[in-house]
Design a protein around this motif. Structure first.
Motif, PDB file in Angstrom:
ATOM      1  N   ARG A  76      24.869 109.027  -6.364  1.00 43.09           N
ATOM      2  CA  ARG A  76      23.440 108.696  -5.001  1.00 43.09           C
ATOM      3  C   ARG A  76      24.026 108.361  -4.055  1.00 43.09           C
ATOM      4  O   ARG A  76      24.063 108.774  -2.414  1.00 43.09           O
ATOM      5  CB  ARG A  76      21.935 108.049  -5.332  1.00 43.09           C
ATOM      6  CG  ARG A  76      21.017 108.652  -6.491  1.00 43.09           C
ATOM      7  CD  ARG A  76      20.063 107.922  -6.880  1.00 43.09           C
ATOM      8  NE  ARG A  76      20.066 106.551  -7.181  1.00 43.09           N
ATOM      9  CZ  ARG A  76      20.541 106.715  -8.433  1.00 43.09           C
ATOM     10  NH1 ARG A  76      19.855 107.739  -8.946  1.00 43.09           N
ATOM     11  NH2 ARG A  76      20.072 106.190  -8.831  1.00 43.09           N
ATOM     12  N   HIS A  77      25.074 107.357  -3.830  1.00 44.62           N
ATOM     13  CA  HIS A  77      24.931 106.517  -2.844  1.00 44.62           C
ATOM     14  C   HIS A  77      26.276 107.729  -2.221  1.00 44.62           C
ATOM     15  O   HIS A  77      26.646 107.258  -1.077  1.00 44.62           O
ATOM     16  CB  HIS A  77      26.126 105.424  -3.086  1.00 44.62           C
ATOM     17  CG  HIS A  77      26.957 104.433  -1.640  1.00 44.62           C
ATOM     18  ND1 HIS A  77      26.266 103.348  -1.198  1.00 44.62           N
ATOM     19  CD2 HIS A  77      28.132 104.523  -2.255  1.00 44.62           C
ATOM     20  CE1 HIS A  77      27.224 103.185  -0.284  1.00 44.62           C
ATOM     21  NE2 HIS A  77      28.181 104.091  -0.750  1.00 44.62           N
ATOM     22  N   LEU A  78      27.108 108.025  -2.971  1.00 41.45           N
ATOM     23  CA  LEU A  78      27.698 109.077  -2.134  1.00 41.45           C
ATOM     24  C   LEU A  78      26.959 110.647  -1.835  1.00 41.45           C
ATOM     25  O   LEU A  78      27.489 110.976  -0.744  1.00 41.45           O
ATOM     26  CB  LEU A  78      29.258 109.946  -3.364  1.00 41.45           C
ATOM     27  CG  LEU A  78      29.929 108.614  -4.034  1.00 41.45           C
ATOM     28  CD1 LEU A  78      30.573 109.458  -4.884  1.00 41.45           C
ATOM     29  CD2 LEU A  78      30.771 108.299  -2.838  1.00 41.45           C
ATOM     30  N   ASP A  79      26.010 110.846  -2.466  1.00 34.19           N
ATOM     31  CA  ASP A  79      25.143 111.725  -1.598  1.00 34.19           C
ATOM     32  C   ASP A  79      24.444 111.830  -0.048  1.00 34.19           C
ATOM     33  O   ASP A  79      24.938 112.701   0.836  1.00 34.19           O
ATOM     34  CB  ASP A  79      24.690 112.462  -2.589  1.00 34.19           C
ATOM     35  CG  ASP A  79      24.157 113.018  -3.731  1.00 34.19           C
ATOM     36  OD1 ASP A  79      25.343 113.996  -3.314  1.00 34.19           O
ATOM     37  OD2 ASP A  79      23.446 113.206  -4.334  1.00 34.19           O
ATOM     38  N   CYS A  80      24.528 109.634   0.023  1.00 35.82           N
ATOM     39  CA  CYS A  80      24.291 109.681   1.031  1.00 35.82           C
ATOM     40  C   CYS A  80      24.796 109.817   2.398  1.00 35.82           C
ATOM     41  O   CYS A  80      25.301 109.457   3.240  1.00 35.82           O
ATOM     42  CB  CYS A  80      23.193 108.265   0.761  1.00 35.82           C
ATOM     43  SG  CYS A  80      21.618 108.502  -0.281  1.00 35.82           S
ATOM     44  N   GLY A  81      26.222 109.589   1.404  1.00 42.19           N
ATOM     45  CA  GLY A  81      27.279 108.930   2.600  1.00 42.19           C
ATOM     46  C   GLY A  81      27.565 110.501   3.493  1.00 42.19           C
ATOM     47  O   GLY A  81      27.694 111.958   2.925  1.00 42.19           O
ATOM     48  N   THR A  82      28.390 110.233   4.504  1.00 42.13           N
ATOM     49  CA  THR A  82      28.452 111.148   5.820  1.00 42.13           C
ATOM     50  C   THR A  82      29.657 111.505   6.183  1.00 42.13           C
ATOM     51  O   THR A  82      30.149 113.116   6.292  1.00 42.13           O
ATOM     52  CB  THR A  82      27.958 110.748   7.221  1.00 42.13           C
ATOM     53  OG1 THR A  82      28.261 109.173   8.078  1.00 42.13           O
ATOM     54  CG2 THR A  82      26.753 110.961   7.139  1.00 42.13           C
ATOM     55  N   GLN A  83      30.735 110.054   5.802  1.00 43.05           N
ATOM     56  CA  GLN A  83      32.343 110.816   5.392  1.00 43.05           C
ATOM     57  C   GLN A  83      32.916 110.712   4.282  1.00 43.05           C
ATOM     58  O   GLN A  83      32.211 109.759   3.362  1.00 43.05           O
ATOM     59  CB  GLN A  83      32.920 110.049   5.839  1.00 43.05           C
ATOM     60  CG  GLN A  83      32.690 110.067   7.799  1.00 43.05           C
ATOM     61  CD  GLN A  83      32.992 109.114   8.827  1.00 43.05           C
ATOM     62  OE1 GLN A  83      33.992 108.290   8.135  1.00 43.05           O
ATOM     63  NE2 GLN A  83      33.651 109.078   9.643  1.00 43.05           N
ATOM     64  N   ARG A  84      33.338 111.606   3.476  1.00 38.78           N
ATOM     65  CA  ARG A  84      33.740 112.039   2.315  1.00 38.78           C
ATOM     66  C   ARG A  84      35.295 112.467   2.509  1.00 38.78           C
ATOM     67  O   ARG A  84      35.469 113.318   3.622  1.00 38.78           O
ATOM     68  CB  ARG A  84      33.202 113.288   1.211  1.00 38.78           C
ATOM     69  CG  ARG A  84      31.805 112.531   1.349  1.00 38.78           C
ATOM     70  CD  ARG A  84      30.528 113.546   0.524  1.00 38.78           C
ATOM     71  NE  ARG A  84      28.945 113.893   0.167  1.00 38.78           N
ATOM     72  CZ  ARG A  84      28.588 114.285  -0.173  1.00 38.78           C
ATOM     73  NH1 ARG A  84      29.287 115.740  -0.817  1.00 38.78           N
ATOM     74  NH2 ARG A  84      27.175 114.317   0.070  1.00 38.78           N
ATOM     75  N   ILE A  85      36.148 112.080   1.563  1.00 37.42           N
ATOM     76  CA  ILE A  85      37.318 112.601   1.677  1.00 37.42           C
ATOM     77  C   ILE A  85      37.827 113.789  -0.150  1.00 37.42           C
ATOM     78  O   ILE A  85      37.050 113.357  -0.766  1.00 37.42           O
ATOM     79  CB  ILE A  85      38.601 111.275   1.199  1.00 37.42           C
ATOM     80  CG1 ILE A  85      38.327 109.672   2.366  1.00 37.42           C
ATOM     81  CG2 ILE A  85      39.525 111.495   0.776  1.00 37.42           C
ATOM     82  CD1 ILE A  85      38.910 109.027   1.855  1.00 37.42           C
ATOM     83  N   ASP A  86      37.977 114.867   0.224  1.00 35.63           N
ATOM     84  CA  ASP A  86      38.299 115.597  -0.813  1.00 35.63           C
ATOM     85  C   ASP A  86      40.101 115.046  -1.701  1.00 35.63           C
ATOM     86  O   ASP A  86      40.982 115.411  -1.170  1.00 35.63           O
ATOM     87  CB  ASP A  86      38.440 116.668   0.162  1.00 35.63           C
ATOM     88  CG  ASP A  86      38.515 118.294  -1.101  1.00 35.63           C
ATOM     89  OD1 ASP A  86      39.117 117.421  -2.165  1.00 35.63           O
ATOM     90  OD2 ASP A  86      38.015 119.154  -0.983  1.00 35.63           O
ATOM     91  N   TYR A  87      39.772 114.239  -1.977  1.00 42.49           N
ATOM     92  CA  TYR A  87      41.142 114.097  -3.138  1.00 42.49           C
ATOM     93  C   TYR A  87      41.255 114.751  -3.296  1.00 42.49           C
ATOM     94  O   TYR A  87      42.914 114.748  -3.771  1.00 42.49           O
ATOM     95  CB  TYR A  87      40.382 112.578  -3.576  1.00 42.49           C
ATOM     96  CG  TYR A  87      40.075 111.678  -3.120  1.00 42.49           C
ATOM     97  CD1 TYR A  87      41.425 110.446  -2.456  1.00 42.49           C
ATOM     98  CD2 TYR A  87      39.026 110.877  -3.000  1.00 42.49           C
ATOM     99  CE1 TYR A  87      40.608 109.480  -1.475  1.00 42.49           C
ATOM    100  CE2 TYR A  87      38.478 109.100  -2.756  1.00 42.49           C
ATOM    101  CZ  TYR A  87      39.403 108.812  -1.702  1.00 42.49           C
ATOM    102  OH  TYR A  87      39.518 108.145  -1.172  1.00 42.49           O
ATOM    103  N   GLN A  88      40.995 115.637  -4.078  1.00 43.87           N
ATOM    104  CA  GLN A  88      41.133 116.877  -5.204  1.00 43.87           C
ATOM    105  C   GLN A  88      42.432 117.793  -3.602  1.00 43.87           C
ATOM    106  O   GLN A  88      43.816 118.378  -4.247  1.00 43.87           O
ATOM    107  CB  GLN A  88      40.263 118.523  -5.394  1.00 43.87           C
ATOM    108  CG  GLN A  88      41.142 119.426  -6.001  1.00 43.87           C
ATOM    109  CD  GLN A  88      40.334 120.341  -6.700  1.00 43.87           C
ATOM    110  OE1 GLN A  88      39.164 120.540  -6.868  1.00 43.87           O
ATOM    111  NE2 GLN A  88      40.670 120.981  -7.850  1.00 43.87           N
TER     112      GLN A  88
END
Length: 209
Positions: A76-88
């Motif tokens: 849920r915390h990650l869903d609220c984030g605006t900046q995500r890193i595509d580690y794949q």
């Protein structure tokens, strides 16, 4: 989850990270756990070992459900984030990357005594540590170590060298300085891998220095 985290300090932290990653992958993409492990580039036998180890530690204390709840909270915390890193994407980009010799010389400049001993820090050790920092992947399954094993090479000394640097008790003096330089380098390299940045070809020697 504080109790379960206390139980998993030390050697089992790696198992906690693997299992949490598997659960997140299952929640986001579905599929079986072997499929989730494949998507995360985790060998299934390694994932099974982590699952077994963590269950043995948590179930006697009735904490296995708490792990699932904690992962849901994290999701849920990650869903609220605006900046995500595509580690794949980072892992794919760095699949064939190796630290250029010139960059290793700069990273180890002034730390000349590291050139002594079979488990002293080396270009190969730095390559693995940088890859693990950029991708947040398991260093034991980094492309360099995996390729060495597949070629039949003994990796014990290299793994020992990496473990010496990763051990908290050794994070002092020149080793701490080397780790700081490696972390800074990894931060710059990671930025060049992200889709919003200029993407480097997988076989190209990135130059974040």
């Amino acid at each position: 989850m504080k109790s379960s985290l206390h139980l998993t300090r030390g050697g089992s932290v790696r198992h906690l990270r693997r299992v949490a990653s598997l659960k997140l992958a299952e929640m986001s993409g579905g599929g079986t756990w072997p499929q989730c492990a494949q998507a995360l580039c985790i060998p299934w036998n390694t994932a099974q070992h982590s699952l077994k180890t963590l269950k043995e530690k948590l179930k006697p204390h009735h904490l296995w459900p708490a792990l699932g709840q904690s992962v849901e909270t994290l999701a849920r915390h990650l869903d609220c984030g605006t900046q995500r890193i595509d580690y794949q994407h980072r892992r794919a980009t760095l699949q064939r990357w190796r630290l250029p010799d010139a960059h290793w010389r700069e990273l180890s400049d002034g730390l000349g005594h590291f050139q002594q001993g079979t488990t002293s820090p080396s270009n190969a050790a730095a390559t693995v540590l940088i890859w693990a920092e950029v991708t947040q992947g398991d260093h034991l399954h980094s492309p360099l170590l995996s390729s060495l094993r597949e070629a039949g090479h003994n990796t014990h000394q290299l793994v020992a060298s990496i473990n010496q640097l990763r051990t908290p008790a050794n994070r002092k003096g020149t080793k701490r300085e080397l780790l700081h330089r490696i972390e800074a380098y990894a931060g710059r390299l990671g930025a060049t891998c992200d889709p919003t940045s200029v993407t480097i070809p997988p076989d190209h020697d990135a130059s974040p220095l």
